[in-house]
Design an enzyme around this catalytic site. Structure first.
Site, PDB file in Angstrom:
ATOM      1  N   HIS A   1      -6.221  35.398  23.244  1.00 47.81           N
ATOM      2  CA  HIS A   1      -7.314  35.132  24.186  1.00 47.81           C
ATOM      3  C   HIS A   1      -8.633  35.161  23.445  1.00 47.81           C
ATOM      4  CE1 HIS A   1      -9.583  35.156  27.903  1.00 47.81           C
ATOM      5  NE2 HIS A   1     -10.330  36.110  27.377  1.00 47.81           N
TER       6      HIS A   1
ATOM      7  N   HIS B   1       6.199  11.220  12.331  1.00 44.18           N
ATOM      8  CA  HIS B   1       6.955  12.469  12.150  1.00 44.18           C
ATOM      9  C   HIS B   1       8.440  12.251  12.384  1.00 44.18           C
ATOM     10  CE1 HIS B   1       4.855  12.299  16.031  1.00 44.18           C
ATOM     11  NE2 HIS B   1       5.976  12.756  16.578  1.00 44.18           N
TER      12      HIS B   1
ATOM     13  N   HIS C   1       0.849  -1.194   0.000  1.00 42.90           N
ATOM     14  CA  HIS C   1       0.000   0.000   0.000  1.00 42.90           C
ATOM     15  C   HIS C   1       0.878   1.235   0.000  1.00 42.90           C
ATOM     16  CE1 HIS C   1       1.156  -0.943   4.031  1.00 42.90           C
ATOM     17  NE2 HIS C   1       0.078  -1.647   4.310  1.00 42.90           N
TER      18      HIS C   1
ATOM     19  N   ILE D   1      -4.175   2.426  23.961  1.00 46.18           N
ATOM     20  CA  ILE D   1      -5.082   3.350  24.658  1.00 46.18           C
ATOM     21  C   ILE D   1      -5.996   4.085  23.663  1.00 46.18           C
ATOM     22  CG2 ILE D   1      -3.951   5.614  24.931  1.00 46.18           C
ATOM     23  CD1 ILE D   1      -5.144   3.467  27.837  1.00 46.18           C
TER      24      ILE D   1
ATOM     25  N   GLY E   1       3.337  -3.406  21.441  1.00 46.87           N
ATOM     26  CA  GLY E   1       4.433  -2.794  20.719  1.00 46.87           C
ATOM     27  C   GLY E   1       4.581  -3.340  19.305  1.00 46.87           C
ATOM     28  N   VAL E   2       5.545  -2.764  18.596  1.00 48.74           N
ATOM     29  CA  VAL E   2       5.791  -3.179  17.209  1.00 48.74           C
ATOM     30  C   VAL E   2       7.250  -3.560  17.057  1.00 48.74           C
ATOM     31  CG1 VAL E   2       3.936  -1.780  16.215  1.00 48.74           C
ATOM     32  CG2 VAL E   2       6.203  -0.794  16.452  1.00 48.74           C
TER      33      VAL E   2
ATOM     34  N   MET F   1       8.725   4.997  17.465  1.00 51.85           N
ATOM     35  CA  MET F   1       8.136   4.604  16.191  1.00 51.85           C
ATOM     36  C   MET F   1       6.948   5.497  15.885  1.00 51.85           C
ATOM     37  SD  MET F   1       8.867   0.605  16.252  1.00 51.85           S
ATOM     38  CE  MET F   1      10.523  -0.060  16.239  1.00 51.85           C
TER      39      MET F   1
ATOM     40  N   GLY G   1       0.129   1.517  25.683  1.00 50.03           N
ATOM     41  CA  GLY G   1       0.878   2.523  24.922  1.00 50.03           C
ATOM     42  C   GLY G   1      -0.112   3.272  24.040  1.00 50.03           C
TER      43      GLY G   1
ATOM     44  N   ALA H   1      -1.681  -5.175  22.129  1.00 42.15           N
ATOM     45  CA  ALA H   1      -1.033  -3.904  21.761  1.00 42.15           C
ATOM     46  C   ALA H   1       0.246  -3.782  22.588  1.00 42.15           C
ATOM     47  CB  ALA H   1      -1.983  -2.745  22.023  1.00 42.15           C
TER      48      ALA H   1
HETATM   49  C1  LIG Z   1      -2.727   1.857  14.988  1.00 41.84           C
HETATM   50  C2  LIG Z   1      -1.571   2.787  14.802  1.00 41.84           C
HETATM   51  C3  LIG Z   1      -1.718   4.129  15.070  1.00 41.84           C
HETATM   52  C4  LIG Z   1      -0.642   4.995  14.902  1.00 41.84           C
HETATM   53  N1  LIG Z   1      -0.814   6.321  15.165  1.00 41.84           N
HETATM   54  C5  LIG Z   1       0.224   7.160  15.012  1.00 41.84           C
HETATM   55  C6  LIG Z   1       0.064   8.556  15.255  1.00 41.84           C
HETATM   56  O1  LIG Z   1      -1.020   9.024  15.603  1.00 41.84           O
HETATM   57  N2  LIG Z   1       1.146   9.357  15.081  1.00 41.84           N
HETATM   58  C7  LIG Z   1       2.361   8.869  14.697  1.00 41.84           C
HETATM   59  O2  LIG Z   1       3.302   9.644  14.559  1.00 41.84           O
HETATM   60  N3  LIG Z   1       2.538   7.556  14.465  1.00 41.84           N
HETATM   61  C8  LIG Z   1       1.501   6.698  14.600  1.00 41.84           C
HETATM   62  N4  LIG Z   1       1.671   5.372  14.328  1.00 41.84           N
HETATM   63  C9  LIG Z   1       3.012   4.915  13.916  1.00 41.84           C
HETATM   64  C10 LIG Z   1       3.252   5.188  12.442  1.00 41.84           C
HETATM   65  O3  LIG Z   1       2.256   4.556  11.677  1.00 41.84           O
HETATM   66  C11 LIG Z   1       4.626   4.688  12.049  1.00 41.84           C
HETATM   67  O4  LIG Z   1       5.584   5.262  12.894  1.00 41.84           O
HETATM   68  C12 LIG Z   1       4.961   5.062  10.610  1.00 41.84           C
HETATM   69  O5  LIG Z   1       4.043   4.480   9.721  1.00 41.84           O
HETATM   70  C13 LIG Z   1       6.379   4.598  10.259  1.00 41.84           C
HETATM   71  O6  LIG Z   1       6.660   4.954   8.966  1.00 41.84           O
HETATM   72  P1  LIG Z   1       7.715   4.125   8.094  1.00 41.84           P
HETATM   73  O7  LIG Z   1       7.830   4.859   6.808  1.00 41.84           O
HETATM   74  O8  LIG Z   1       8.911   3.863   8.882  1.00 41.84           O
HETATM   75  O9  LIG Z   1       7.035   2.705   7.867  1.00 41.84           O
HETATM   76  P2  LIG Z   1       5.610   2.221   7.387  1.00 41.84           P
HETATM   77  O10 LIG Z   1       4.599   3.277   7.429  1.00 41.84           O
HETATM   78  O11 LIG Z   1       5.363   0.966   8.133  1.00 41.84           O
HETATM   79  O12 LIG Z   1       5.836   1.865   5.863  1.00 41.84           O
HETATM   80  C14 LIG Z   1       6.668   0.840   5.449  1.00 41.84           C
HETATM   81  C15 LIG Z   1       6.252   0.391   4.074  1.00 41.84           C
HETATM   82  O13 LIG Z   1       7.239  -0.500   3.558  1.00 41.84           O
HETATM   83  C16 LIG Z   1       6.598  -1.504   2.814  1.00 41.84           C
HETATM   84  N5  LIG Z   1       7.524  -2.632   2.744  1.00 41.84           N
HETATM   85  C17 LIG Z   1       8.010  -3.385   3.765  1.00 41.84           C
HETATM   86  N6  LIG Z   1       8.892  -4.298   3.303  1.00 41.84           N
HETATM   87  C18 LIG Z   1       8.971  -4.126   1.965  1.00 41.84           C
HETATM   88  C19 LIG Z   1       9.716  -4.761   0.945  1.00 41.84           C
HETATM   89  N7  LIG Z   1      10.567  -5.747   1.199  1.00 41.84           N
HETATM   90  N8  LIG Z   1       9.555  -4.340  -0.329  1.00 41.84           N
HETATM   91  C20 LIG Z   1       8.681  -3.328  -0.615  1.00 41.84           C
HETATM   92  N9  LIG Z   1       7.965  -2.688   0.315  1.00 41.84           N
HETATM   93  C21 LIG Z   1       8.105  -3.075   1.599  1.00 41.84           C
HETATM   94  C22 LIG Z   1       5.335  -1.786   3.622  1.00 41.84           C
HETATM   95  O14 LIG Z   1       4.341  -2.395   2.811  1.00 41.84           O
HETATM   96  C23 LIG Z   1       4.940  -0.384   4.066  1.00 41.84           C
HETATM   97  O15 LIG Z   1       4.029   0.228   3.174  1.00 41.84           O
HETATM   98  C24 LIG Z   1       0.607   4.487  14.463  1.00 41.84           C
HETATM   99  C25 LIG Z   1       0.753   3.136  14.176  1.00 41.84           C
HETATM  100  C26 LIG Z   1      -0.323   2.292  14.330  1.00 41.84           C
HETATM  101  C27 LIG Z   1      -0.142   0.841  14.006  1.00 41.84           C
END
Ligand SMILES: Cc1cc2nc3c(=O)[nH]c(=O)nc-3n(C[C@H](O)[C@H](O)[C@H](O)COP(=O)(O)OP(=O)(O)OC[C@H]3O[C@@H](n4cnc5c(N)ncnc54)[C@H](O)[C@@H]3O)c2cc1C
EC number: 1.8.1.4
Length: 481
Positions: free
Chosen positions: A460, A335, A37, A201, A286-287, A332, A197, A284
């Protein structure tokens, strides 16, 4: 071998797609590889679709309390789960379509498939092991496919996935991860959330507002354990007022599955085991980074506790290979991934004055009710670091705007170094604090002292006035309390 690039980014989440855009802006020939995606977990299964769900919960809460605002609502108001989930999924689709548009606009090639590093400077993209997420906006025209691609610089931005505890592995039916919790086919009557976390929550808050009986089990002594203890305690009280049951210093040791329920054995603080039965459970806890099957071992890329080891600029120990975002370690947050992306690419492009990541200045936000937001050191961490501190506090009950909004439960806490006046940390709980925190983030980035904050004029009536009052309070000068 297909096209030579300057930069190939593996993964199109907030780390990956921002790295690709910044690289293209700097004139580097860039491609991004994605297997499931566009826009990653954040837009499809994380930050954005959860906020869509939480917005539905907020509107429901307001409607249920319409009387408090002098409004009569005829008839009953109740959640239409399918419509709520459809709205959230539609927003995710819009977000991934947006990233497709940005790739095209910035002339970044999208390569669809699963990438693996084969040697420095080279990846092989094969058929994805994942089904493309649905719904998903159409991919940009000219999206490339399987093959071998080369680049001078390869940035790994493969993100993370839910962590599972041995013996309590999610099965997608009775024990959910965030994936299933985001698209419930029907509303459970009761829910057990393991882990408090941000992810745990937020779901606890969503389901509770929807009328579900929610029990939270947290192994640490506070909910949202990374937050300042006072803020966590304040939030916990509010959650309990809303009817959430919360067990701290408690541990799920075993889960028995029934036909349509789970019974968790919970070891409580006093060592006694209590059995808690619920329709569904959310794990939930952690990741963990997606470091497997991408060729890291063969190339000798160093990892530690499931994440790639990097320096302050995203460099790994192998020249030409970089990592950013969740796969490069905590916190994780989207931003953090975005900022790491920009730092990493600007360093690759040889820009002057690129500053390494300063993790202390990364804000954290949790969008539960009440919201929680923070930046910098907690009171405990500031003391641990040897600072002699001054602490300011200001409650929302003394703020006119919060009272007018019917949102008077909240507080701001600020922590200063006594000697220098440097703002060390800011911790907020209450309505809209996830928007307010940015004021303190800018302040910390500019290495502000209490004096500059006191000289700043806050409009204000706004809830932001509580920020200034908290600063004043640290110096015994609060005006409205
Ligand atoms: C339920 C939930 C709520 C969250 N809410 C927040 C929030 O409010 N604020 C916030 O800052 N963070 C939030 N996060 C965390 C945030 O989603 C992540 O920190 C962020 O998405 C990390 O970005 P990234 O680019 O590192 O990885 P990701 O967004 O995980 O993207 C990685 C991408 O790599 C692709 N990929 C993986 N391996 C391969 C491969 N071998 N070849 C090709 N493609 C591949 C995956 O399909 C994916 O699309 C939340 C996470 C979850 C699960």
């Amino acid at each position: 071998m297909a096209d030579n690039y300057d930069v190939i980014v593996i993964g199109s989440g907030p780390g990956g797609y921002i790295a690709a855009i910044r690289a293209a802006q700097l004139g580097l020939k860039t491609a991004v590889v994605e297997r499931e995606h566009l826009a990653g977990i954040c837009s499809n299964w994380g930050c954005i679709p959860t906020k869509a769900l939480l917005r539905s919960a907020e509107v429901l809460h307001l409607a249920e309390h319409a009387k408090n605002y002098g409004l009569k609502l005829e008839g009953s108001i109740s959640p239409d789960l399918k419509a709520i989930v459809d709205r959230s999924r539609g927003i995710a689709q819009r977000m991934n379509g947006g990233v497709g548009f940005l790739m095209k606009k910035n002339k970044v090639d999208v390569i669809w498939g699963e990438a693996k590093l084969t040697k420095p400077g080279q990846i092989v993209v094969s058929k994805s092991s994942k089904k493309p997420m649905e719904p998903q906006a159409p991919l940009p025209k000219n999206t490339l496919g399987e093959g071998t691609y080369s680049a001078k610089h390869i940035i790994v931005a493969t993100g993370a996935r839910p962590r599972a505890l041995p013996g309590i592995e999610p099965d997608g039916k009775l024990i959910w991860t965030y994936f299933e919790a985001m698209v419930p086919p029907e509303m459970p009557k009761s829910l057990l959330v393991m882990g408090s976390g941000a992810i745990g929550i937020e779901f606890a808050s969503f389901y509770r507002t929807m009328g579900v009986e929610v029990t939270v089990v947290e192994v640490m002594p506070a909910v949202m354990p990374v937050e300042d203890a006072e803020i966590s305690a304040f939030a916990k009280k509010q959650f309990e007022k809303q009817g959430m049951k919360i067990h701290l210093e408690a541990k799920v040791t075993k889960v028995e599955k029934g036909a349509n329920s789970v019974t968790a054995h919970v070891e409580m603080k006093d060592g006694k085991i209590e059995k808690i039965t619920a329709d569904r459970m959310i794990s939930a806890v952690g990741v963990q980074g997606n470091i497997e099957n991408i060729g890291l071992e063969a190339l000798g890329v160093k990892t530690d506790r499931g994440c790639i080891v990097i320096d302050g600029y995203g460099k790994t120990n192998v020249p030409g290979i970089y990592a950013i975002g969740d796969v490069a370690g905590p916190p994780m947050l989207a931003h953090k991934a975005e900022h790491e992306a920009v730092i990493c690419v600007e360093k690759i492009a040889g820009l002057p004055n690129v500053h390494p990541m300063d993790k202390l200045k990364i804000p954290g936000c949790t969008y539960c009710n009440p919201q929680v937001a923070s930046v910098g050191l907690t009171e405990a961490k500031a003391k641990e670091a040897g600072h002699d501190i001054r602490v300011g506090r200001f409650p929302f009950v003394a703020n006119g705007k919060a009272i007018a909004l019917g949102e008077d439960q909240g507080m701001v806490k600020t922590i200063f170094d006594k000697k220098t006046g440097q703002l060390l940390g800011a911790h907020l709980v209450g309505a809209e604090v996830t928007e307010l925190i940015q004021g303190f983030v800018v302040a910390m980035n500019l290495e502000t002292t209490e004096e500059e904050l006191m000289h700043t004029i806050f409009p204000h009536p706004t809830i932001s006035e509580t920020m200034k009052e908290s600063v004043l309070d640290a110096y015994g000068r609060a005006l409205n309390a």
